[in-house]
Design a protein around this motif. Structure first.
Motif, mmCIF file in Angstrom:
data_model
loop_
_atom_site.group_PDB
_atom_site.id
_atom_site.type_symbol
_atom_site.label_atom_id
_atom_site.label_comp_id
_atom_site.label_asym_id
_atom_site.label_seq_id
_atom_site.Cartn_x
_atom_site.Cartn_y
_atom_site.Cartn_z
ATOM 1 N N ARG A 69 0.847 -1.190 0.000
ATOM 2 C CA ARG A 69 0.000 0.000 0.000
ATOM 3 C C ARG A 69 0.888 1.247 0.000
ATOM 4 O O ARG A 69 1.652 1.470 0.933
ATOM 5 N N PHE A 70 0.805 2.042 -1.074
ATOM 6 C CA PHE A 70 1.442 3.344 -1.084
ATOM 7 C C PHE A 70 0.600 4.312 -0.257
ATOM 8 O O PHE A 70 -0.633 4.210 -0.209
ATOM 9 N N ALA A 71 1.278 5.273 0.382
ATOM 10 C CA ALA A 71 0.569 6.295 1.143
ATOM 11 C C ALA A 71 -0.215 7.199 0.199
ATOM 12 O O ALA A 71 0.088 7.311 -0.991
ATOM 13 N N ASN A 72 -1.253 7.842 0.723
ATOM 14 C CA ASN A 72 -2.105 8.712 -0.088
ATOM 15 C C ASN A 72 -1.328 9.958 -0.528
ATOM 16 O O ASN A 72 -0.695 10.626 0.292
ATOM 17 N N ASN A 73 -1.400 10.271 -1.819
ATOM 18 C CA ASN A 73 -0.752 11.470 -2.365
ATOM 19 C C ASN A 73 0.717 11.559 -1.969
ATOM 20 O O ASN A 73 1.249 12.637 -1.715
ATOM 21 N N ASP A 74 1.362 10.419 -1.902
ATOM 22 C CA ASP A 74 2.778 10.335 -1.566
ATOM 23 C C ASP A 74 3.414 9.354 -2.547
ATOM 24 O O ASP A 74 3.017 8.190 -2.606
ATOM 25 N N SER A 75 4.386 9.811 -3.281
ATOM 26 C CA SER A 75 4.959 8.968 -4.329
ATOM 27 C C SER A 75 6.043 8.022 -3.830
ATOM 28 O O SER A 75 6.509 7.170 -4.589
ATOM 29 N N GLU A 76 6.459 8.133 -2.555
ATOM 30 C CA GLU A 76 7.613 7.361 -2.098
ATOM 31 C C GLU A 76 7.329 6.415 -0.938
ATOM 32 O O GLU A 76 8.009 5.409 -0.798
ATOM 33 N N ALA A 129 0.543 -2.339 -6.476
ATOM 34 C CA ALA A 129 0.090 -1.024 -6.032
ATOM 35 C C ALA A 129 0.828 0.055 -6.816
ATOM 36 O O ALA A 129 2.057 0.028 -6.911
ATOM 37 N N PHE A 130 0.083 0.999 -7.381
ATOM 38 C CA PHE A 130 0.638 2.197 -7.997
ATOM 39 C C PHE A 130 0.719 3.297 -6.945
ATOM 40 O O PHE A 130 -0.128 3.377 -6.047
ATOM 41 N N ASN A 131 1.737 4.171 -7.054
ATOM 42 C CA ASN A 131 1.683 5.392 -6.258
ATOM 43 C C ASN A 131 0.752 6.389 -6.936
ATOM 44 O O ASN A 131 0.263 6.150 -8.050
ATOM 45 N N TYR A 132 0.478 7.507 -6.283
ATOM 46 C CA TYR A 132 -0.617 8.358 -6.735
ATOM 47 C C TYR A 132 -0.374 8.994 -8.097
ATOM 48 O O TYR A 132 -1.315 9.288 -8.839
ATOM 49 N N ASP A 133 0.896 9.244 -8.470
ATOM 50 C CA ASP A 133 1.167 9.876 -9.765
ATOM 51 C C ASP A 133 1.617 8.882 -10.828
ATOM 52 O O ASP A 133 2.054 9.284 -11.912
ATOM 53 N N SER A 187 4.201 7.164 -11.128
ATOM 54 C CA SER A 187 5.619 7.123 -11.485
ATOM 55 C C SER A 187 6.269 5.818 -11.051
ATOM 56 O O SER A 187 7.280 5.406 -11.632
ATOM 57 N N LEU A 188 5.693 5.164 -10.036
ATOM 58 C CA LEU A 188 6.231 3.905 -9.526
ATOM 59 C C LEU A 188 5.102 2.881 -9.379
ATOM 60 O O LEU A 188 3.985 3.222 -8.989
ATOM 61 N N LEU A 189 5.430 1.634 -9.675
ATOM 62 C CA LEU A 189 4.506 0.514 -9.503
ATOM 63 C C LEU A 189 5.216 -0.542 -8.671
ATOM 64 O O LEU A 189 6.332 -0.959 -9.018
ATOM 65 N N ALA A 190 4.611 -0.953 -7.580
ATOM 66 C CA ALA A 190 5.191 -1.976 -6.712
ATOM 67 C C ALA A 190 4.433 -3.284 -6.878
ATOM 68 O O ALA A 190 3.209 -3.294 -6.998
ATOM 69 N N SER A 191 5.172 -4.379 -6.881
ATOM 70 C CA SER A 191 4.571 -5.710 -6.956
ATOM 71 C C SER A 191 5.313 -6.636 -5.994
ATOM 72 O O SER A 191 6.528 -6.534 -5.827
ATOM 73 N N ALA A 192 4.568 -7.523 -5.351
ATOM 74 C CA ALA A 192 5.135 -8.451 -4.357
ATOM 75 C C ALA A 192 4.830 -9.876 -4.773
ATOM 76 O O ALA A 192 3.813 -10.145 -5.430
ATOM 77 N N ASP A 193 5.709 -10.793 -4.393
ATOM 78 C CA ASP A 193 5.472 -12.179 -4.777
ATOM 79 C C ASP A 193 5.480 -13.107 -3.563
ATOM 80 O O ASP A 193 5.722 -12.679 -2.427
ATOM 81 N N ALA A 194 5.213 -14.378 -3.829
ATOM 82 C CA ALA A 194 5.066 -15.365 -2.758
ATOM 83 C C ALA A 194 6.378 -15.704 -2.081
ATOM 84 O O ALA A 194 6.385 -16.318 -1.007
ATOM 85 N N ASP A 195 7.518 -15.325 -2.657
ATOM 86 C CA ASP A 195 8.815 -15.513 -2.019
ATOM 87 C C ASP A 195 9.173 -14.368 -1.090
ATOM 88 O O ASP A 195 10.175 -14.434 -0.365
ATOM 89 N N GLY A 196 8.404 -13.279 -1.135
ATOM 90 C CA GLY A 196 8.681 -12.123 -0.294
ATOM 91 C C GLY A 196 9.409 -11.002 -0.992
ATOM 92 O O GLY A 196 9.695 -9.971 -0.368
ATOM 93 N N LEU A 197 9.727 -11.149 -2.267
ATOM 94 C CA LEU A 197 10.433 -10.104 -3.002
ATOM 95 C C LEU A 197 9.452 -9.041 -3.464
ATOM 96 O O LEU A 197 8.384 -9.345 -4.002
ATOM 97 N N VAL A 198 9.818 -7.784 -3.257
ATOM 98 C CA VAL A 198 9.023 -6.649 -3.712
ATOM 99 C C VAL A 198 9.832 -5.896 -4.767
ATOM 100 O O VAL A 198 10.961 -5.471 -4.493
ATOM 101 N N ILE A 199 9.277 -5.759 -5.958
ATOM 102 C CA ILE A 199 9.919 -5.039 -7.046
ATOM 103 C C ILE A 199 9.185 -3.723 -7.245
ATOM 104 O O ILE A 199 7.950 -3.698 -7.343
#
Length: 443
Positions: A83-90, A420-424, A426-438
């Protein structure tokens, strides 16, 4: 349509007028009524949707939830929620199978750990930020929900576990006896802050019998349950619906383990919950028929409501992702009142866009979760991002029911559990079953 949406037997719950309806495909106009939006087309330029959602590789990688880096056994590895924070890109919160939650600042080439939140003894099922991002709500299958005071601090890593609990843990529900939470508490699968009153949060999951569902509203200041509803099946996800001027954020959508959608109302002043209606989703394949029961229907994994799908016209929609089955997009229309409505709350709620009409199915392979891309495009239609069990992340255009996939991101070795996308965007986060977050960086 009357025959397909005929009232069935009432479901168990608080609202006596609630009934289950079968959702069907609706013929007619396209998804977004903006075919003549020449001004928006001109602003969009000549780039295609695929070019618009092109990615330039990894911004950073978070591996602190990988099994080899966890204190617990390898069987507890895996990242479950993002979960990205609201109106926060980082600022990004990550929950894992071992019950830990991390908050990090992510950007191109940089990943700074802000804090690691302890306390849960079961997998994290839900994360939610308050409107001002000062509070983080975490819910777990161990049956506990915790509210953490994060604030604007950029680095809390120097605080040990006891300091974090004493200084940052604002509220725990239910109140723990001793140092932990009782093992037999019913699981909490979904949690959200009330949009217009962050002193209230809503929890959905199982009730004590574990075969039924439960929805509760909790007062943050007192830690007391304000209202609760017993439902026919465990709640698997929830989302606050499209806002109206008279009741902003009061409409609440639930998905359950039987593949049903339920619509409730939350009074954000008192915390009172009222169940309005239930709908049986229209699944393809082996989803069952209206009279075959609900045992063959897949559980609903994620929900998201959106009031505006395009820049040209209001088009309330509900995005439904079922576990490993398919992604459904519903258009919310105003439900016509009937003569037997005696509940004033139900009557007012029915004046909002609330009747789901199936607009399209998106053929994404084995989806696990899906979400709208946060920015509204100048083009006709809208895009969504989907996590999949095939270790890929898909970007889909809901305006193209046939061959909707416009981009496919490959980088995970195991099934993707959340995106999860951040609000603008610019970044997209994805997590997998091994625990890696890209964390992917837009081109």
């Amino acid at each position: 349509m009357d025959a397909d949406l005929a009232d069935g037997a009432p479901l168990g719950g608080a609202a006596s007028s609630a009934s289950r309806r079968r959702l069907v495909d609706a013929a007619g106009a396209g998804l977004v009524p903006t075919r003549l939006a020449e001004a928006s087309r001109a602003l969009a330029g000549n780039t295609s949707t695929a070019e618009q959602y092109a990615f330039a590789g990894f911004a950073c990688v978070i591996d602190r939830h990988v099994g080899s880096n966890l204190k617990s056994s390898a069987t507890c590895r895996g990242a479950t929620r993002l979960r990205f924070a609201n109106n926060d890109s980082e600022r990004l919160a990550v929950g894992s199978m071992d019950g830990s939650v991390s908050v990090s600042l992510v950007s191109a080439g940089v990943c700074q750990l802000v804090c690691q939140l302890p306390g849960h003894v079961g997998p994290i099922a839900s994360l939610a930020w308050s409107t001002d991002n000062c509070l983080l709500l975490t819910a777990s299958l161990d049956g506990a929900a915790r509210v953490w005071q994060i604030g604007d601090d950029k680095n809390l890593i120097g605080e040990d576990e006891d300091q974090l609990k004493s200084k940052r843990l604002l509220r725990q529900f239910p109140v723990a006896e001793g140092d932990g939470v009782a093992e037999k508490l019913p699981a909490i699968n979904a949690a959200e802050f009330a949009p217009s009153n962050n002193n209230l949060f809503v929890l959905g999951g199982c009730c004590s019998s574990h075969a039924k569902g439960q929805l509760r509203s909790v007062n943050l200041s007192t830690g007391l349950c304000q209202s609760s509803l017993r439902l026919s099946a465990p709640v698997t996800c929830l989302a606050f619906g499209c806002e109206s001027v008279s009741d902003p954020g009061g409409q609440l959508w639930l998905g359950d383990s039987n593949g049903c959608l339920q619509r409730c109302h939350l009074d954000q002043a008192s915390g009172q919950l009222t169940r309005i209606a239930a709908y049986s989703c229209c699944f393809g394949g082996d989803g069952g028929s209206p009279n075959s029961g609900l045992t063959l229907q897949p559980a609903i994994a994620s929900l998201q409501a959106r009031s505006w799908l395009s820049r040209e016209a209001r088009d309330p929609c509900l995005l439904v992702c079922t576990s490993g089955s398919e992604i459904l997009l519903y258009r919310l229309e105003v439900e016509q009142p009937s003569s037997d409505h005696r509940n004033s709350i139900a009557d007012s709620a029915r004046n909002q866009p609330s009747l789901p009409v199936l607009r399209c199915r998106l053929p994404v392979p084995k989806p696990t979760r899906a979400a709208f891309c946060p920015l509204m495009s100048f083009r006709q239609g809208a895009c969504i991002v989907c996590a999949s069990e095939d270790a890929c992340v898909y970007i889909c255009d809901v305006g193209r029911p046939i061959r909707p996939i416009v981009n496919k991101l490959q980088g995970h070795a195991t099934g993707v559990t959340d995106v999860a996308f951040n609000y603008d965007e610019s970044l997209l986060a994805s997590a997998d079953a091994d625990g890696l977050v890209i964390v992917w960086r837009r081109a």
